[in-house]
Design an enzyme around this catalytic site. Structure first.
Site, PDB file in Angstrom:
ATOM      1  N   GLU A  41       0.866  -1.193   0.000  1.00 35.30           N
ATOM      2  CA  GLU A  41       0.000   0.000   0.000  1.00 35.30           C
ATOM      3  C   GLU A  41       0.902   1.241   0.000  1.00 35.30           C
ATOM      4  O   GLU A  41       1.670   1.440   0.938  1.00 35.30           O
ATOM      5  CB  GLU A  41      -0.913  -0.013   1.229  1.00 35.30           C
ATOM      6  N   GLN A  49     -14.388   7.210   2.956  1.00 34.86           N
ATOM      7  CA  GLN A  49     -14.952   8.017   1.869  1.00 34.86           C
ATOM      8  C   GLN A  49     -16.468   8.249   1.971  1.00 34.86           C
ATOM      9  O   GLN A  49     -16.956   9.294   1.532  1.00 34.86           O
ATOM     10  CB  GLN A  49     -14.606   7.374   0.517  1.00 34.86           C
ATOM     11  N   VAL A  84       2.243  -1.721  -6.433  1.00 39.68           N
ATOM     12  CA  VAL A  84       2.458  -2.812  -7.386  1.00 39.68           C
ATOM     13  C   VAL A  84       2.345  -2.251  -8.796  1.00 39.68           C
ATOM     14  O   VAL A  84       1.467  -1.434  -9.087  1.00 39.68           O
ATOM     15  CB  VAL A  84       1.437  -3.944  -7.150  1.00 39.68           C
ATOM     16  N   CYS A 167     -19.941   4.061  -5.254  1.00 41.79           N
ATOM     17  CA  CYS A 167     -21.155   4.612  -4.665  1.00 41.79           C
ATOM     18  C   CYS A 167     -22.034   5.301  -5.708  1.00 41.79           C
ATOM     19  O   CYS A 167     -21.994   6.529  -5.853  1.00 41.79           O
ATOM     20  CB  CYS A 167     -20.864   5.561  -3.514  1.00 41.79           C
ATOM     21  N   ASP A 301     -13.698  -2.239  -5.254  1.00 39.73           N
ATOM     22  CA  ASP A 301     -14.075  -1.421  -6.405  1.00 39.73           C
ATOM     23  C   ASP A 301     -13.386  -1.825  -7.710  1.00 39.73           C
ATOM     24  O   ASP A 301     -13.922  -1.585  -8.788  1.00 39.73           O
ATOM     25  CB  ASP A 301     -13.741   0.048  -6.128  1.00 39.73           C
ATOM     26  N   THR A 310     -19.426  -0.411  -3.402  1.00 42.59           N
ATOM     27  CA  THR A 310     -19.538   0.337  -2.145  1.00 42.59           C
ATOM     28  C   THR A 310     -18.692  -0.315  -1.053  1.00 42.59           C
ATOM     29  O   THR A 310     -18.313  -1.490  -1.152  1.00 42.59           O
ATOM     30  CB  THR A 310     -20.998   0.362  -1.625  1.00 42.59           C
ATOM     31  N   ALA A 312     -19.975  -0.959   1.754  1.00 40.95           N
ATOM     32  CA  ALA A 312     -20.914  -1.926   2.334  1.00 40.95           C
ATOM     33  C   ALA A 312     -20.789  -3.274   1.626  1.00 40.95           C
ATOM     34  O   ALA A 312     -20.860  -4.335   2.266  1.00 40.95           O
ATOM     35  CB  ALA A 312     -22.339  -1.392   2.209  1.00 40.95           C
ATOM     36  N   CYS A 344     -26.602   1.359  -0.266  1.00 43.72           N
ATOM     37  CA  CYS A 344     -26.343   2.749  -0.605  1.00 43.72           C
ATOM     38  C   CYS A 344     -27.229   3.621   0.293  1.00 43.72           C
ATOM     39  O   CYS A 344     -28.445   3.660   0.096  1.00 43.72           O
ATOM     40  CB  CYS A 344     -26.646   2.984  -2.084  1.00 43.72           C
TER      41      CYS A 344
HETATM   42  C1  LIG Z   1     -18.064  10.524  -2.298  1.00 38.15           C
HETATM   43  C2  LIG Z   1     -18.129   9.057  -1.960  1.00 38.15           C
HETATM   44  C3  LIG Z   1     -19.219   8.568  -1.251  1.00 38.15           C
HETATM   45  C4  LIG Z   1     -19.294   7.224  -0.923  1.00 38.15           C
HETATM   46  N1  LIG Z   1     -20.373   6.800  -0.192  1.00 38.15           N
HETATM   47  C5  LIG Z   1     -20.440   5.523   0.201  1.00 38.15           C
HETATM   48  C6  LIG Z   1     -21.498   5.092   1.061  1.00 38.15           C
HETATM   49  O1  LIG Z   1     -22.343   5.879   1.485  1.00 38.15           O
HETATM   50  N2  LIG Z   1     -21.524   3.784   1.430  1.00 38.15           N
HETATM   51  C7  LIG Z   1     -20.574   2.897   1.020  1.00 38.15           C
HETATM   52  O2  LIG Z   1     -20.642   1.738   1.414  1.00 38.15           O
HETATM   53  N3  LIG Z   1     -19.578   3.266   0.183  1.00 38.15           N
HETATM   54  C8  LIG Z   1     -19.480   4.555  -0.230  1.00 38.15           C
HETATM   55  N4  LIG Z   1     -18.422   4.954  -1.012  1.00 38.15           N
HETATM   56  C9  LIG Z   1     -17.565   3.934  -1.668  1.00 38.15           C
HETATM   57  C10 LIG Z   1     -16.475   3.310  -0.794  1.00 38.15           C
HETATM   58  O3  LIG Z   1     -15.654   4.303  -0.229  1.00 38.15           O
HETATM   59  C11 LIG Z   1     -15.646   2.356  -1.667  1.00 38.15           C
HETATM   60  O4  LIG Z   1     -16.519   1.472  -2.332  1.00 38.15           O
HETATM   61  C12 LIG Z   1     -14.636   1.535  -0.851  1.00 38.15           C
HETATM   62  O5  LIG Z   1     -13.684   2.383  -0.257  1.00 38.15           O
HETATM   63  C13 LIG Z   1     -13.948   0.502  -1.744  1.00 38.15           C
HETATM   64  O6  LIG Z   1     -12.905  -0.148  -1.080  1.00 38.15           O
HETATM   65  P1  LIG Z   1     -11.598  -0.619  -1.875  1.00 38.15           P
HETATM   66  O7  LIG Z   1     -10.721  -1.261  -0.852  1.00 38.15           O
HETATM   67  O8  LIG Z   1     -11.966  -1.381  -3.089  1.00 38.15           O
HETATM   68  O9  LIG Z   1     -10.920   0.740  -2.374  1.00 38.15           O
HETATM   69  P2  LIG Z   1     -10.244   1.869  -1.486  1.00 38.15           P
HETATM   70  O10 LIG Z   1     -10.810   1.899  -0.106  1.00 38.15           O
HETATM   71  O11 LIG Z   1     -10.306   3.106  -2.295  1.00 38.15           O
HETATM   72  O12 LIG Z   1      -8.714   1.388  -1.341  1.00 38.15           O
HETATM   73  C14 LIG Z   1      -7.871   1.097  -2.434  1.00 38.15           C
HETATM   74  C15 LIG Z   1      -6.426   1.146  -1.918  1.00 38.15           C
HETATM   75  O13 LIG Z   1      -5.541   0.604  -2.916  1.00 38.15           O
HETATM   76  C16 LIG Z   1      -4.367   1.381  -2.943  1.00 38.15           C
HETATM   77  N5  LIG Z   1      -3.691   1.224  -4.239  1.00 38.15           N
HETATM   78  C17 LIG Z   1      -3.994   1.836  -5.407  1.00 38.15           C
HETATM   79  N6  LIG Z   1      -3.110   1.487  -6.361  1.00 38.15           N
HETATM   80  C18 LIG Z   1      -2.244   0.604  -5.789  1.00 38.15           C
HETATM   81  C19 LIG Z   1      -1.106  -0.110  -6.259  1.00 38.15           C
HETATM   82  N7  LIG Z   1      -0.671   0.037  -7.514  1.00 38.15           N
HETATM   83  N8  LIG Z   1      -0.445  -0.916  -5.397  1.00 38.15           N
HETATM   84  C20 LIG Z   1      -0.871  -1.048  -4.113  1.00 38.15           C
HETATM   85  N9  LIG Z   1      -1.938  -0.394  -3.602  1.00 38.15           N
HETATM   86  C21 LIG Z   1      -2.601   0.424  -4.435  1.00 38.15           C
HETATM   87  C22 LIG Z   1      -4.873   2.806  -2.688  1.00 38.15           C
HETATM   88  O14 LIG Z   1      -3.839   3.665  -2.228  1.00 38.15           O
HETATM   89  C23 LIG Z   1      -5.967   2.578  -1.653  1.00 38.15           C
HETATM   90  O15 LIG Z   1      -5.479   2.672  -0.328  1.00 38.15           O
HETATM   91  C24 LIG Z   1     -18.274   6.318  -1.337  1.00 38.15           C
HETATM   92  C25 LIG Z   1     -17.170   6.816  -2.026  1.00 38.15           C
HETATM   93  C26 LIG Z   1     -17.078   8.163  -2.330  1.00 38.15           C
HETATM   94  C27 LIG Z   1     -15.867   8.692  -3.054  1.00 38.15           C
END
Ligand SMILES: Cc1cc2nc3c(=O)[nH]c(=O)nc-3n(C[C@H](O)[C@H](O)[C@H](O)COP(=O)(O)OP(=O)(O)OC[C@H]3O[C@@H](n4cnc5c(N)ncnc54)[C@H](O)[C@@H]3O)c2cc1C
Length: 400
Positions: A41, A49, A84, A167, A301, A310, A312, A344
């Site tokens: 990371e 978020q 990565v 989201c 995501d 999301t 969730a 959501c």
């Molecule tokens: C405005 C907004 C409102 C939202 N509202 C909601 C809501 O009400 N309810 C809900 O459930 N969700 C909501 N979400 C969505 C939620 O935040 C995401 O779906 C969730 O964070 C996804 O998790 P993730 O681990 O896939 O991605 P993230 O939490 O974004 O984490 C991805 C990680 O991967 C790392 N990364 C990227 N590239 C690399 C690489 N090359 N090598 C190693 N690491 C890397 C990044 O630095 C980051 O730390 C919202 C998002 C936003 C922006």
């Protein structure tokens, strides 16, 4: 072929220490026997978020959404502060930006989604000033509240792109907060609110869409379907939209423009053998396992899982991923199965929220014994106060 030597090797290597990566690591840390786990990371900060909606609406300070990554990595898990760049799944290895080659028995890929500001001509570098704002990044989320508070009439335009986004409700939640704010504190001059959405419907599940359409009517919002933002002229304050079916472009002047940028899987994922045709990390929609490499799992995501992206959804994916990773390490059959659950919390005003919860089949998966399609103050309080606690203390600790 002679394989190159790994610099380090782990039983489980997790790419991305966001919502998904940390949640899986926290669950693996509780397993017995406990596997040797590392997270790659690059960022030293992590953000909750979902609260950015309420930051943009002036309800919450953005600093409350930030934590040090170091405090979230489970004790005993190795944090590799790097990114990565290349996947070598035939060699059970990845290569990082600093050139380190990391080997694994099982790989979990969860690097989140990429915001493509540059895909809208004229937008990059202009968000956060001059009336253009966005809740979609920590750097710009404050600009939303400034723009809403400072709006003195004219046309406020809110966009929702045609690509998958994280989201799916967030582009309109902030619009309802703005509309509610302007009802309570009317701008000096006359104003209009226009929502340009790159979809044919306001929300995928009709049960909740009906309540959103009532909010649209209450606030007098003009909704334009199938409209995708393609260009912004920040100086002339006009936006160009392309109709997704006819291809016809129209220009829309704006005084305030809230942009939800187009999104995609991250570039290094798109360029990798792990991606499906659309660029997302390929994964079986129930087991989260890659269809070609048995020791690779994807969630969050960046994954191809056909549900609304999301946190969730990640909460329900993480235990499945952890269980199936452990089964793979043991050489046992996979038992974890994900049903597409997502949620959501659709903010429709200050103190108003429709709590949408559904699965892959768009069947309702509601938690509370009430009609969750009704706008409720109680659900707003759940979003504002309860869900952040569930995230930091439950999900990221492997407890919920
Ligand atoms: C405005 C907004 C409102 C939202 N509202 C909601 C809501 O009400 N309810 C809900 O459930 N969700 C909501 N979400 C969505 C939620 O935040 C995401 O779906 C969730 O964070 C996804 O998790 P993730 O681990 O896939 O991605 P993230 O939490 O974004 O984490 C991805 C990680 O991967 C790392 N990364 C990227 N590239 C690399 C690489 N090359 N090598 C190693 N690491 C890397 C990044 O630095 C980051 O730390 C919202 C998002 C936003 C922006």
């Amino acid at each position: 072929m002679i394989q190159k030597q790994n610099d380090r090797r782990f039983q489980v290597l997790i790419v991305g220490g966001g919502a998904a990566g940390i949640s899986v690591a926290a669950r693996l840390a509780k397993a017995s026997p406990r596997p040797d786990v590392a997270i790659v990371e690059p960022s030293d900060k992590h953000y909750y978020q979902p609260l950015w909606t309420l930051v943009g609406g002036g309800e919450v300070r953005k600093e409350t959404t930030e934590r040090a990554e170091a405090d979230l990595i489970p004790r005993g898990t190795t944090w590799i502060r790097d990114r990565v760049e290349t996947f070598l799944p035939d060699e059970n290895a990845v290569v990082t930006a600093s050139g380190e080659r990391l080997g694994y028995d099982v790989l979990v890929v969860a690097p989140g989604i990429q915001l493509n500001w540059g895909a809208v001509a004229g937008l990059e570098g202009r968000v956060g000033r001059g009336g253009i704002c966005s809740n979609y990044s920590y750097a710009t989320v404050d600009s939303t509240w400034e723009a809403i508070r400072g709006f003195q009439g004219g046309t406020a335009v809110f966009t929702h792109p045609a690509t998958p986004i994280k989201c799916g409700g967030a582009p309109q939640k902030i619009m309802y907060l703005a509309a509610d704010y302007w009802r309570r504190s009317p701008p000096r001059e006359a104003y209009r609110i226009v929502f340009c959405i790159g979809m044919a419907k306001i929300f995928s599940v009709d049960h909740y869409a009906r309540s959103l359409l009532k909010a649209v009517e209450r606030y007098g919002i003009e909704v334009r379907y199938q409209q995708d933002l393609v260009a912004v002229d920040a100086d002339a304050r006009t936006a160009t939209f392309r109709h997704l079916e006819t291809g016809e472009t129209t220009e829309q002047p704006w005084t305030l423009l809230h942009v939800t940028p187009p999104m995609s899987a991250p570039e290094f994922v798109r360029a990798s053998p792990l991606a499906n045709e659309a660029g997302w990390l390929d994964a079986d929609k129930h087991t989260l396992r890659h269809p070609r490499w048995d020791n690779v799992f994807a969630l969050g995501d960046a994954s191809s899982l056909p549900t609304s992206k999301t946190g969730a959804a990640v909460r329900k994916q993480a235990p499945v991923a952890a269980a199936n990773v452990l089964a793979t390490l043991r050489g046992a059959p996979l038992t974890g199965s994900y049903d597409g659950y997502t949620s959501c919390p659709l903010v429709t005003g200050y103190g108003r929220l429709v709590m949408a919860e559904f699965d892959y089949d768009l069947a309702l998966r509601e938690t509370f014994p009430i009609d969750q399609s009704v706008e409720r103050r109680s659900m707003y309080l759940v979003k504002k106060h309860l869900l952040p606690q569930l995230y930091w203390r439950g999900m990221l600790k492997g407890r919920a």
